[in-house]
Design a protein around this motif. Structure first.
Motif, PDB file in Angstrom:
ATOM      1  N   VAL A  32      89.062  79.203  -1.576  1.00 18.00           N
ATOM      2  CA  VAL A  32      87.703  79.560  -1.158  1.00 18.00           C
ATOM      3  C   VAL A  32      87.731  80.954  -0.549  1.00 18.00           C
ATOM      4  N   LEU A  33      87.020  81.871  -1.136  1.00 17.27           N
ATOM      5  CA  LEU A  33      86.931  83.210  -0.564  1.00 17.27           C
ATOM      6  C   LEU A  33      86.028  83.198   0.669  1.00 17.27           C
ATOM      7  N   VAL A  34      86.497  83.798   1.747  1.00 18.22           N
ATOM      8  CA  VAL A  34      85.689  83.969   2.959  1.00 18.22           C
ATOM      9  C   VAL A  34      85.786  85.433   3.376  1.00 18.22           C
ATOM     10  N   THR A  35      84.761  85.929   4.021  1.00 20.26           N
ATOM     11  CA  THR A  35      84.827  87.316   4.479  1.00 20.26           C
ATOM     12  C   THR A  35      85.455  87.430   5.857  1.00 20.26           C
ATOM     13  N   ASP A  36      85.232  86.459   6.741  1.00 19.54           N
ATOM     14  CA  ASP A  36      85.626  86.571   8.147  1.00 19.54           C
ATOM     15  C   ASP A  36      85.079  87.878   8.722  1.00 19.54           C
TER      16      ASP A  36
ATOM     17  N   LEU B  80      72.107  89.415   1.605  1.00 17.61           N
ATOM     18  CA  LEU B  80      71.489  89.173   0.297  1.00 17.61           C
ATOM     19  C   LEU B  80      71.935  90.227  -0.712  1.00 17.61           C
ATOM     20  N   ALA B  81      72.133  91.452  -0.256  1.00 20.86           N
ATOM     21  CA  ALA B  81      72.557  92.538  -1.143  1.00 20.86           C
ATOM     22  C   ALA B  81      73.963  92.327  -1.664  1.00 20.86           C
ATOM     23  N   THR B  82      74.735  91.463  -1.002  1.00 20.94           N
ATOM     24  CA  THR B  82      76.102  91.187  -1.431  1.00 20.94           C
ATOM     25  C   THR B  82      76.185  89.918  -2.273  1.00 20.94           C
ATOM     26  N   GLY B  83      75.047  89.310  -2.580  1.00 20.76           N
ATOM     27  CA  GLY B  83      75.007  88.107  -3.407  1.00 20.76           C
ATOM     28  C   GLY B  83      75.134  86.811  -2.648  1.00 20.76           C
ATOM     29  N   VAL B  84      75.260  86.867  -1.317  1.00 18.06           N
ATOM     30  CA  VAL B  84      75.399  85.642  -0.517  1.00 18.06           C
ATOM     31  C   VAL B  84      74.025  85.005  -0.324  1.00 18.06           C
ATOM     32  N   THR B  85      73.923  83.741  -0.705  1.00 19.13           N
ATOM     33  CA  THR B  85      72.662  83.013  -0.558  1.00 19.13           C
ATOM     34  C   THR B  85      72.752  81.903   0.490  1.00 19.13           C
ATOM     35  N   SER B  86      73.975  81.570   0.935  1.00 19.68           N
ATOM     36  CA  SER B  86      74.175  80.556   1.972  1.00 19.68           C
ATOM     37  C   SER B  86      75.388  80.945   2.804  1.00 19.68           C
ATOM     38  N   PHE B  87      75.352  80.639   4.108  1.00 15.38           N
ATOM     39  CA  PHE B  87      76.495  80.995   4.946  1.00 15.38           C
ATOM     40  C   PHE B  87      76.582  80.109   6.177  1.00 15.38           C
TER      41      PHE B  87
ATOM     42  N   ILE C 261      78.597  81.737  -1.432  1.00 18.76           N
ATOM     43  CA  ILE C 261      78.576  80.950  -0.193  1.00 18.76           C
ATOM     44  C   ILE C 261      79.712  81.439   0.700  1.00 18.76           C
ATOM     45  N   ASP C 262      79.396  81.841   1.926  1.00 13.63           N
ATOM     46  CA  ASP C 262      80.406  82.331   2.870  1.00 13.63           C
ATOM     47  C   ASP C 262      80.475  81.366   4.046  1.00 13.63           C
TER      48      ASP C 262
ATOM     49  N   ALA D 102      85.482  80.865  -6.880  1.00  9.36           N
ATOM     50  CA  ALA D 102      86.080  80.832  -5.543  1.00  9.36           C
ATOM     51  C   ALA D 102      85.067  81.171  -4.455  1.00  9.36           C
ATOM     52  N   ALA D 103      83.926  81.740  -4.828  1.00  9.62           N
ATOM     53  CA  ALA D 103      82.867  82.066  -3.868  1.00  9.62           C
ATOM     54  C   ALA D 103      81.618  81.223  -4.080  1.00  9.62           C
ATOM     55  N   THR D 104      81.673  80.281  -5.001  1.00 16.10           N
ATOM     56  CA  THR D 104      80.490  79.471  -5.320  1.00 16.10           C
ATOM     57  C   THR D 104      80.834  77.990  -5.387  1.00 16.10           C
ATOM     58  N   LEU D 105      81.462  77.575  -6.484  1.00 16.44           N
ATOM     59  CA  LEU D 105      81.799  76.170  -6.685  1.00 16.44           C
ATOM     60  C   LEU D 105      82.710  75.631  -5.597  1.00 16.44           C
ATOM     61  N   HIS D 106      83.790  76.354  -5.316  1.00 22.71           N
ATOM     62  CA  HIS D 106      84.783  75.830  -4.372  1.00 22.71           C
ATOM     63  C   HIS D 106      84.236  75.677  -2.950  1.00 22.71           C
ATOM     64  N   PRO D 107      83.538  76.675  -2.382  1.00 23.52           N
ATOM     65  CA  PRO D 107      82.976  76.440  -1.047  1.00 23.52           C
ATOM     66  C   PRO D 107      81.932  75.339  -1.033  1.00 23.52           C
ATOM     67  N   ALA D 108      81.172  75.193  -2.129  1.00 23.40           N
ATOM     68  CA  ALA D 108      80.195  74.099  -2.187  1.00 23.40           C
ATOM     69  C   ALA D 108      80.906  72.758  -2.159  1.00 23.40           C
ATOM     70  N   GLN D 109      82.008  72.649  -2.889  1.00 22.84           N
ATOM     71  CA  GLN D 109      82.793  71.418  -2.857  1.00 22.84           C
ATOM     72  C   GLN D 109      83.362  71.170  -1.475  1.00 22.84           C
ATOM     73  N   ALA D 110      83.883  72.221  -0.853  1.00 22.30           N
ATOM     74  CA  ALA D 110      84.488  72.084   0.474  1.00 22.30           C
ATOM     75  C   ALA D 110      83.483  71.604   1.507  1.00 22.30           C
ATOM     76  N   MET D 111      82.238  72.044   1.377  1.00 23.11           N
ATOM     77  CA  MET D 111      81.196  71.672   2.338  1.00 23.11           C
ATOM     78  C   MET D 111      80.437  70.407   1.929  1.00 23.11           C
ATOM     79  N   GLY D 112      80.781  69.843   0.784  1.00 19.36           N
ATOM     80  CA  GLY D 112      80.123  68.618   0.338  1.00 19.36           C
ATOM     81  C   GLY D 112      78.705  68.818  -0.152  1.00 19.36           C
ATOM     82  N   ILE D 113      78.402  70.004  -0.701  1.00 22.28           N
ATOM     83  CA  ILE D 113      77.034  70.295  -1.140  1.00 22.28           C
ATOM     84  C   ILE D 113      76.975  70.681  -2.616  1.00 22.28           C
ATOM     85  N   LYS D 114      77.985  70.286  -3.398  1.00 20.36           N
ATOM     86  CA  LYS D 114      78.022  70.663  -4.807  1.00 20.36           C
ATOM     87  C   LYS D 114      76.805  70.132  -5.572  1.00 20.36           C
ATOM     88  N   HIS D 115      76.205  69.054  -5.107  1.00 16.73           N
ATOM     89  CA  HIS D 115      75.023  68.522  -5.785  1.00 16.73           C
ATOM     90  C   HIS D 115      73.801  69.418  -5.574  1.00 16.73           C
ATOM     91  N   LEU D 116      73.907  70.363  -4.645  1.00 16.47           N
ATOM     92  CA  LEU D 116      72.791  71.258  -4.349  1.00 16.47           C
ATOM     93  C   LEU D 116      73.080  72.715  -4.676  1.00 16.47           C
TER      94      LEU D 116
END
Length: 426
Positions: free
Chosen positions: A290-294, A102-109, A71-72, A356-370
């Motif tokens: 949370v890892l971000v690419t910027d 998608l080739a970099t593994g990002v499924t949500s941004f 998640i970015d 740091a690229a999955t669980l943590h950004p999901a928590q930060a965005m409030g979407i860990k349940h998804l």
């Protein structure tokens, strides 16, 4: 030979069992099977004991490591497109970037719009809606608006003439942005007069507020967090440096005067954050990182002249610089590269690097349940990785559907099928 894997709607109701794999689940790597049905990760026990059926398709994963999709929450563009300036080709820009990552593994941004004139926001914000991902590209979680309510002293690669204050509080925000229903995150400088009221108003609308591009001290940061801010934009960059008598926003990582811990973005590209600073941040507050690419338009292209918002940017080697200056202007890094940098530079485990690229950004965005985990009931967004050496993305899945496969990845072949239809992707 085509891979025989789930391919979308025609597989509705079918159950897929991925075997011979290792899962990142519960903070560790476990040897287990992954079960998917109707775009969700499911618990196999009811399938066995209540439904008393076997999986329709069993797929051998060749001992791949499977983790949640990346998640970015901060990406400005890529592959030659800039979200803040390519207004005439906005849908094309979104499509190309969503597909390319998608080739970099990002499924949500979160497509990120930098400081711009009000007219630009009014044109862009209504046109970028939250969308579910698939073969056409990664899911859009909502926009990240980075500015224009930031500090002129810490503007970074943001045009000074468009930076604003909160002259009339939240009313000014609404006038500048226009529609807010497609917005997921807003970066503001917490020291601006009226910021706390604005933060409260944005958070009440379900928008994540991030402190950043700030010349504020720790007190202003703590006041922002206690009004609802919950994130820090690219820690260490575009903010006051840490000082032992006033640690600035960096001090939020250890503050005892905030109601809740914060998450913070880190650009682990080897340019924006020194490895020692990366280690300090992680060891101070590991669960918030949370890892971000910027990433900006040059991501995926390399050296040359490119655009970031209202500016021209020159890419030299691995650095993106405002034209004619030494000011960093976004990055050209991809999320899988960020994870590799983080693991190497901070000396963390594969699990910590991936969380740091999955669980943590999901928590930060409030979407860990998804998203962000492989827990039962979450969206079946996941990535096959080769971890024999530097992490490499082999396959990317969204909603249980394979949407990307590396050219040199092993084909995913079923070892057992209980139905007659062909289940293949090109």
């Amino acid at each position: 030979m085509p891979s025989m894997v789930p391919t979308g709607r025609k597989d509705a109701g079918k159950t897929f069992q991925f075997i011979n794999c290792r899962l990142i689940r519960g903070g560790k790597i476990v040897k287990d099977d992954l079960w998917v049905r109707d775009a969700k990760i499911i618990n196999p026990e009811p399938v066995f004991f209540d439904e008393k059926i076997r999986a329709n398709v069993v797929i051998d994963c060749n001992d791949a490591l499977i983790c949640p999709g990346f998640i970015d929450v901060q990406i400005n563009g890529g592959f030659g497109y800039d979200f803040s300036s390519d207004i005439a080709n906005l849908q094309e820009a979104m499509s190309v970037v969503a597909k390319g990552i998608l080739a970099t593994g990002v499924t949500s941004f979160c497509p990120t719009i930098v400081t711009s004139p009000a007219s630009v926001y009014h044109q862009i914000l209504p046109r970028i809606e939250r969308t579910s991902g698939g073969p056409e590209g990664a899911s859009i979680l909502g926009l990240h608006l980075e500015g224009p309510f930031i500090s002129p002293e810490k503007k970074g690669a943001h045009p000074l003439q468009f930076i604003r204050g909160f002259e009339n509080g939240l009313k000014t925000v609404e006038e500048v942005y226009g529609r807010l229903d497609n917005v997921a995150m807003v970066t503001i400088a917490p020291e601006l007069p009226g910021a706390t009221d604005v933060i409260d108003g944005l958070v009440s609308r379900g928008i994540v507020v991030s402190a950043g591009h700030s010349s504020g001290n720790l007190d202003s940061g703590e006041a922002a967090v206690n009004c609802g801010a919950s994130f820090i934009t690219h820690l260490f960059n575009a903010m006051l440096p840490f000082h032992h008598r006033d640690p600035g926003l960096v001090g939020l990582l250890t503050s005892r005067h905030i109601k809740h811990p914060v998450h913070y973005g880190i650009i682990a590209d080897g340019m924006h954050t020194h490895p020692a600073a990366l280690r300090i941040a992680h060891r101070t507050h590991p669960k918030g990182l949370v890892l971000v690419t910027d990433a900006m338009a040059a991501m995926g292209l390399g050296e040359g002249e490119h655009t970031l918002g209202q500016f021209q940017v020159t890419v030299q080697g691995k650095r993106a610089l405002l034209q004619g200056t030494e000011t960093l202007a976004g990055s050209i890094v991809t999320m899988d590269e960020c994870i590799r940098h983080f693991i190497h530079d901070a000396g963390v485990s594969i699990v910590e690097g991936i969380e740091a690229a999955t669980l943590h950004p999901a928590q930060a965005m409030g979407i860990k349940h998804l998203k962000g985990t492989l827990d039962f009931g979450t969206d079946a967004d996941f990535v096959f990785l080769c971890d024999k050496g530097p992490l490499k993305v082999l396959h990317t899945f969204i909603a249980g559907e394979c949407v990307y496969s590396a050219n040199d990845a092993h084909s995913l072949k079923p070892v057992h099928r209980n139905f007659s239809e062909e289940v293949m992707i090109k």
